[in-house]
Enzyme design. Structure first.
Site, PDB file in Angstrom:
ATOM      1  N   ASP A 102     -30.670  -9.864 150.229  1.00 42.56           N
ATOM      2  CA  ASP A 102     -31.827  -9.193 149.630  1.00 42.56           C
ATOM      3  C   ASP A 102     -32.427  -8.082 150.473  1.00 42.56           C
ATOM      4  O   ASP A 102     -33.550  -7.660 150.249  1.00 42.56           O
ATOM      5  CB  ASP A 102     -32.917 -10.243 149.368  1.00 42.56           C
ATOM      6  CG  ASP A 102     -33.354 -10.952 150.654  1.00 42.56           C
ATOM      7  OD1 ASP A 102     -32.953 -10.504 151.748  1.00 42.56           O
ATOM      8  OD2 ASP A 102     -34.098 -11.940 150.553  1.00 42.56           O
ATOM      9  N   GLU A 138     -37.907  -8.038 148.614  1.00 41.49           N
ATOM     10  CA  GLU A 138     -36.598  -8.701 148.526  1.00 41.49           C
ATOM     11  C   GLU A 138     -36.253  -9.201 147.131  1.00 41.49           C
ATOM     12  O   GLU A 138     -35.090  -9.173 146.727  1.00 41.49           O
ATOM     13  CB  GLU A 138     -36.521  -9.851 149.538  1.00 41.49           C
ATOM     14  CG  GLU A 138     -36.404  -9.387 150.993  1.00 41.49           C
ATOM     15  CD  GLU A 138     -37.734  -9.047 151.640  1.00 41.49           C
ATOM     16  OE1 GLU A 138     -38.797  -9.299 151.011  1.00 41.49           O
ATOM     17  OE2 GLU A 138     -37.736  -8.537 152.766  1.00 41.49           O
ATOM     18  N   HIS A 152     -40.373 -12.460 166.153  1.00 41.71           N
ATOM     19  CA  HIS A 152     -39.617 -11.355 165.540  1.00 41.71           C
ATOM     20  C   HIS A 152     -40.038 -10.042 166.205  1.00 41.71           C
ATOM     21  O   HIS A 152     -41.182  -9.885 166.618  1.00 41.71           O
ATOM     22  CB  HIS A 152     -39.958 -11.336 164.045  1.00 41.71           C
ATOM     23  CG  HIS A 152     -39.030 -10.526 163.191  1.00 41.71           C
ATOM     24  ND1 HIS A 152     -39.089  -9.157 163.138  1.00 41.71           N
ATOM     25  CD2 HIS A 152     -38.042 -10.886 162.332  1.00 41.71           C
ATOM     26  CE1 HIS A 152     -38.169  -8.706 162.282  1.00 41.71           C
ATOM     27  NE2 HIS A 152     -37.512  -9.741 161.781  1.00 41.71           N
ATOM     28  N   ARG A 177     -43.080  -9.438 155.038  1.00 35.78           N
ATOM     29  CA  ARG A 177     -43.997  -8.332 154.794  1.00 35.78           C
ATOM     30  C   ARG A 177     -45.248  -8.775 154.034  1.00 35.78           C
ATOM     31  O   ARG A 177     -46.341  -8.298 154.302  1.00 35.78           O
ATOM     32  CB  ARG A 177     -43.317  -7.248 153.958  1.00 35.78           C
ATOM     33  CG  ARG A 177     -42.621  -6.223 154.772  1.00 35.78           C
ATOM     34  CD  ARG A 177     -41.633  -5.448 153.917  1.00 35.78           C
ATOM     35  NE  ARG A 177     -40.519  -5.067 154.757  1.00 35.78           N
ATOM     36  CZ  ARG A 177     -40.434  -3.924 155.397  1.00 35.78           C
ATOM     37  NH1 ARG A 177     -41.362  -3.028 155.274  1.00 35.78           N
ATOM     38  NH2 ARG A 177     -39.415  -3.669 156.175  1.00 35.78           N
ATOM     39  N   HIS A 208     -42.078 -13.613 159.636  1.00 38.43           N
ATOM     40  CA  HIS A 208     -41.835 -12.165 159.637  1.00 38.43           C
ATOM     41  C   HIS A 208     -42.061 -11.476 158.302  1.00 38.43           C
ATOM     42  O   HIS A 208     -41.926 -10.269 158.186  1.00 38.43           O
ATOM     43  CB  HIS A 208     -40.403 -11.887 160.094  1.00 38.43           C
ATOM     44  CG  HIS A 208     -39.364 -12.325 159.120  1.00 38.43           C
ATOM     45  ND1 HIS A 208     -39.027 -11.582 158.010  1.00 38.43           N
ATOM     46  CD2 HIS A 208     -38.622 -13.447 159.050  1.00 38.43           C
ATOM     47  CE1 HIS A 208     -38.114 -12.226 157.316  1.00 38.43           C
ATOM     48  NE2 HIS A 208     -37.845 -13.370 157.919  1.00 38.43           N
ATOM     49  N   GLU A 237     -24.339 -14.386 148.397  1.00 43.50           N
ATOM     50  CA  GLU A 237     -25.670 -15.012 148.226  1.00 43.50           C
ATOM     51  C   GLU A 237     -26.390 -14.387 147.026  1.00 43.50           C
ATOM     52  O   GLU A 237     -27.529 -13.938 147.102  1.00 43.50           O
ATOM     53  CB  GLU A 237     -26.534 -14.921 149.488  1.00 43.50           C
ATOM     54  CG  GLU A 237     -27.656 -15.943 149.513  1.00 43.50           C
ATOM     55  CD  GLU A 237     -28.589 -15.796 150.707  1.00 43.50           C
ATOM     56  OE1 GLU A 237     -29.461 -14.924 150.675  1.00 43.50           O
ATOM     57  OE2 GLU A 237     -28.433 -16.560 151.681  1.00 43.50           O
TER      58      GLU A 237
HETATM   59  C1  UD1 Z   1     -35.755  -7.293 157.052  1.00 41.64           C
HETATM   60  C2  UD1 Z   1     -35.461  -7.569 155.565  1.00 41.64           C
HETATM   61  C3  UD1 Z   1     -35.824  -9.004 155.211  1.00 41.64           C
HETATM   62  C4  UD1 Z   1     -35.212  -9.997 156.166  1.00 41.64           C
HETATM   63  C5  UD1 Z   1     -35.602  -9.617 157.577  1.00 41.64           C
HETATM   64  C6  UD1 Z   1     -34.937 -10.581 158.525  1.00 41.64           C
HETATM   65  C7  UD1 Z   1     -35.755  -5.645 154.085  1.00 41.64           C
HETATM   66  C8  UD1 Z   1     -36.616  -4.956 153.100  1.00 41.64           C
HETATM   67  N1  UD1 Z   1     -36.256  -6.728 154.687  1.00 41.64           N
HETATM   68  O1  UD1 Z   1     -37.158  -7.235 157.206  1.00 41.64           O
HETATM   69  O2  UD1 Z   1     -35.329  -9.269 153.902  1.00 41.64           O
HETATM   70  O3  UD1 Z   1     -35.724 -11.274 155.857  1.00 41.64           O
HETATM   71  O4  UD1 Z   1     -35.145  -8.287 157.840  1.00 41.64           O
HETATM   72  O5  UD1 Z   1     -35.487 -10.565 159.786  1.00 41.64           O
HETATM   73  O6  UD1 Z   1     -34.635  -5.236 154.285  1.00 41.64           O
HETATM   74  N2  UD1 Z   1     -37.286  -4.409 164.926  1.00 41.64           N
HETATM   75  C9  UD1 Z   1     -36.831  -4.106 166.187  1.00 41.64           C
HETATM   76  N3  UD1 Z   1     -35.616  -4.583 166.569  1.00 41.64           N
HETATM   77  C10 UD1 Z   1     -34.844  -5.359 165.777  1.00 41.64           C
HETATM   78  C11 UD1 Z   1     -35.325  -5.677 164.491  1.00 41.64           C
HETATM   79  C12 UD1 Z   1     -36.538  -5.182 164.073  1.00 41.64           C
HETATM   80  O7  UD1 Z   1     -37.502  -3.436 166.952  1.00 41.64           O
HETATM   81  O8  UD1 Z   1     -33.761  -5.764 166.203  1.00 41.64           O
HETATM   82  C13 UD1 Z   1     -38.612  -3.886 164.474  1.00 41.64           C
HETATM   83  C14 UD1 Z   1     -38.591  -2.352 164.292  1.00 41.64           C
HETATM   84  O9  UD1 Z   1     -39.839  -1.837 164.698  1.00 41.64           O
HETATM   85  C15 UD1 Z   1     -38.428  -2.212 162.780  1.00 41.64           C
HETATM   86  C16 UD1 Z   1     -39.242  -3.397 162.286  1.00 41.64           C
HETATM   87  O10 UD1 Z   1     -38.953  -4.452 163.213  1.00 41.64           O
HETATM   88  O11 UD1 Z   1     -38.892  -0.969 162.317  1.00 41.64           O
HETATM   89  C17 UD1 Z   1     -39.009  -3.846 160.873  1.00 41.64           C
HETATM   90  O12 UD1 Z   1     -37.609  -4.042 160.576  1.00 41.64           O
HETATM   91  P1  UD1 Z   1     -37.108  -4.003 159.021  1.00 41.64           P
HETATM   92  O13 UD1 Z   1     -35.671  -4.306 158.985  1.00 41.64           O
HETATM   93  O14 UD1 Z   1     -37.579  -2.765 158.392  1.00 41.64           O
HETATM   94  O15 UD1 Z   1     -37.926  -5.165 158.344  1.00 41.64           O
HETATM   95  P2  UD1 Z   1     -37.911  -6.730 158.512  1.00 41.64           P
HETATM   96  O16 UD1 Z   1     -39.315  -7.147 158.296  1.00 41.64           O
HETATM   97  O17 UD1 Z   1     -37.215  -7.145 159.741  1.00 41.64           O
HETATM   98  N1  UDP Z   2     -32.685 -17.028 164.040  1.00 39.75           N
HETATM   99  C1  UDP Z   2     -32.149 -16.780 165.306  1.00 39.75           C
HETATM  100  N2  UDP Z   2     -32.999 -16.583 166.356  1.00 39.75           N
HETATM  101  C2  UDP Z   2     -34.364 -16.627 166.230  1.00 39.75           C
HETATM  102  C3  UDP Z   2     -34.909 -16.879 164.926  1.00 39.75           C
HETATM  103  C4  UDP Z   2     -34.024 -17.057 163.858  1.00 39.75           C
HETATM  104  O1  UDP Z   2     -30.932 -16.758 165.481  1.00 39.75           O
HETATM  105  O2  UDP Z   2     -35.085 -16.452 167.218  1.00 39.75           O
HETATM  106  C5  UDP Z   2     -31.763 -17.189 162.901  1.00 39.75           C
HETATM  107  C6  UDP Z   2     -31.970 -18.408 162.029  1.00 39.75           C
HETATM  108  O3  UDP Z   2     -31.224 -19.506 162.486  1.00 39.75           O
HETATM  109  C7  UDP Z   2     -31.508 -17.931 160.651  1.00 39.75           C
HETATM  110  C8  UDP Z   2     -31.802 -16.446 160.672  1.00 39.75           C
HETATM  111  O4  UDP Z   2     -31.992 -16.089 162.038  1.00 39.75           O
HETATM  112  O5  UDP Z   2     -30.108 -18.075 160.476  1.00 39.75           O
HETATM  113  C9  UDP Z   2     -33.021 -16.162 159.858  1.00 39.75           C
HETATM  114  O6  UDP Z   2     -33.407 -14.838 160.034  1.00 39.75           O
HETATM  115  P1  UDP Z   2     -34.817 -14.307 159.542  1.00 39.75           P
HETATM  116  O7  UDP Z   2     -35.797 -15.426 159.488  1.00 39.75           O
HETATM  117  O8  UDP Z   2     -35.139 -13.129 160.400  1.00 39.75           O
HETATM  118  O9  UDP Z   2     -34.484 -13.736 158.084  1.00 39.75           O
HETATM  119  P2  UDP Z   2     -34.470 -14.399 156.617  1.00 39.75           P
HETATM  120  O10 UDP Z   2     -33.544 -15.561 156.632  1.00 39.75           O
HETATM  121  O11 UDP Z   2     -35.883 -14.752 156.269  1.00 39.75           O
HETATM  122  O12 UDP Z   2     -33.979 -13.281 155.747  1.00 39.75           O
END
Ligand code: UD1
Ligand code: UDP
Length: 368
Positions: free
Chosen positions: A97, A133, A240, A209, A207, A119
């Site tokens: 998603d 999502e 996160h 939104r 995490h 998925e």
């Molecule tokens: C995204 C996904 C969400 C998923 C989540 C898992 C979308 C719309 N959302 O949301 O479905 O559940 O990932 O975690 O695609 N950042 C870092 N380093 C990283 C990762 C993130 O610095 O390795 C920070 C950055 O500032 C980035 C922000 O997190 O801009 C947001 O990341 P983004 O992928 O846009 O959104 P998530 O909330 O992580």
């Molecule tokens: N996870 C990880 N390290 C962490 C937190 C989560 O490896 O510190 C793993 C967790 O086991 C799961 C996945 O990350 O498989 C979930 O990711 P997240 O919660 O970011 O995204 P979502 O599943 O909500 O899309």
């Protein structure tokens, strides 16, 4: 020989696509397997590519600090245009998603390249929860040709939206394949940060939104209250990297308490070990709702809706929303009431048997 391009970009997609990459690469005579990462997440994606030993063929490297949905979507669409034009795969595979999944699917559609959705079919029915999502999933339901549904419920959701039943396969969730792999590898090792591992532990992640702002503040205050109330229990929160999450967590949660540990994101090998050690899990994550039942760990889901009703129905997860006192009461009940704990920790895992990737590969091998 079929050329398959897998596209992913965030932490959970990497975990759940890794088993598919491995399975396809186990059949080099049938599949020419290519991997494109968008880099929607940078550090958290790289952590997972390391764990699963995946070297991408393409890396769009799109992440910007504090990116919004327009940034992510447009950068993926433009980046995928060139990768697809160069590779011309027979099939693109996307997952779940995220913006990566939907905009990679749209980019493929623009070049008449069929897409398989791993998925597929999870729904809450509320386009603002989870946001964006739920809409990404619904759009993928239209954009993709093949739908790999993890459960029968997901298949039914797709049928209700008039997806051709010949194009839906129930596979189980690949996250269970990933978990089996980690557990069998014997590499799941808890990180050392000075905690006495004999103590009970609440593992926390968050995490989403739709929880930014008030929701996150309530969650953090609830954790402070609980940590004060239960000094014999540790509260461990790998935070996160999203700044919208880190700010409230670091400002509100009292990390100076002896029983509170605020950590950096853990590698999957470490996180799996922490799930195994935990007493219960407090989270708004999607994937963790699927993993925790595999270890018999109750999950309290800090959201108002879930696209994983199977976890609620089987009794392993409860929705607690983001109201402070509801969270405190639900955790208190599990920590003090043996019967409540026993009921939630003995339910069966409804999400798969660890052979989802194989079913996906079988379908791809046998269809045009
Ligand atoms: C995204 C996904 C969400 C998923 C989540 C898992 C979308 C719309 N959302 O949301 O479905 O559940 O990932 O975690 O695609 N950042 C870092 N380093 C990283 C990762 C993130 O610095 O390795 C920070 C950055 O500032 C980035 C922000 O997190 O801009 C947001 O990341 P983004 O992928 O846009 O959104 P998530 O909330 O992580
Ligand atoms: N996870 C990880 N390290 C962490 C937190 C989560 O490896 O510190 C793993 C967790 O086991 C799961 C996945 O990350 O498989 C979930 O990711 P997240 O919660 O970011 O995204 P979502 O599943 O909500 O899309």
């Amino acid at each position: 020989m079929k050329k398959i391009l897998l596209v992913f970009g965030t932490r959970p997609e990497a975990i759940k696509m890794a088993p598919v990459v491995k399975e396809l690469r186990n059949h080099p005579d049938e599949f020419d397997t290519r991997v494109c990462v968008t880099g929607q997440h940078r550090e958290m994606l790289d952590q997972m590519l390391d764990v699963f030993d995946i070297q991408p063929d393409y890396d769009l490297n799109i992440m910007q600090p504090g990116q919004d949905l327009y940034d992510v979507s447009s950068r993926i669409l433009l980046g995928m245009r060139d990768v697809l034009a160069q590779e011309r795969p027979d099939l693109v595979l996307v997952h779940g998603d995220t913006s990566t999944s939907t905009f990679a699917a749209l980019a493929s559609f623009y070049q008449h390249i069929p897409v398989g959705h791993v998925e597929a079919g999870l729904r809450t029915g509320n386009i603002y929860s989870p946001w964006p999502e739920e809409m990404n999933r619904q759009l993928n339901g239209r954009l993709c040709t093949w739908h790999f549904a993890p459960t029968e419920t997901a298949r039914q959701n797709l049928l209700r939206e008039h997806v051709d039943e010949r194009h839906i396969v129930v596979t189980g969730n690949t996250v269970i394949d990933a978990l089996h792999w980690v557990v069998a590898s014997g590499k799941a090792v808890a990180p050392q940060f000075g905690r006495d591992e004999r103590r009970r532990m609440v593992l926390i992640t968050g995490h989403r939104r739709e929880n930014f702002g008030d929701g996150m503040r309530n969650i953090c205050q609830a954790i402070n209250t609980l940590a004060g109330q239960f000094e014999d229990v540790d509260f461990v929160y790998p935070i996160h990297l999203n700044p919208n999450i880190r700010r409230p967590v670091q400002e509100i949660i009292d990390g100076s308490r002896k029983n509170v540990y605020l950590l950096e994101p853990l590698s999957y090998l470490e996180f799996v070990a922490m799930m195994q050690q935990s007493t219960l899990i407090l989270t708004d994550s999607g994937g963790i709702q699927e993993e925790a039942p595999a270890f018999g760990k109750p999950v309290l889901v800090m959201r108002d809706t879930t696209e994983r009703p199977e976890a609620i129905e089987s009794g392993t997860a409860h929705l607690v929303g983001t109201d402070r006192s509801t969270i405190v009461d639900a955790v208190t009940d599990l920590l003090t009431n043996e019967e409540s704990y026993h009921t939630m920790s003995h339910a069966a895992n409804p999400f798969g048997d660890g052979h989802a990737a194989q079913r996906i590969a079988d379908l791809i091998a046998t269809h045009e």
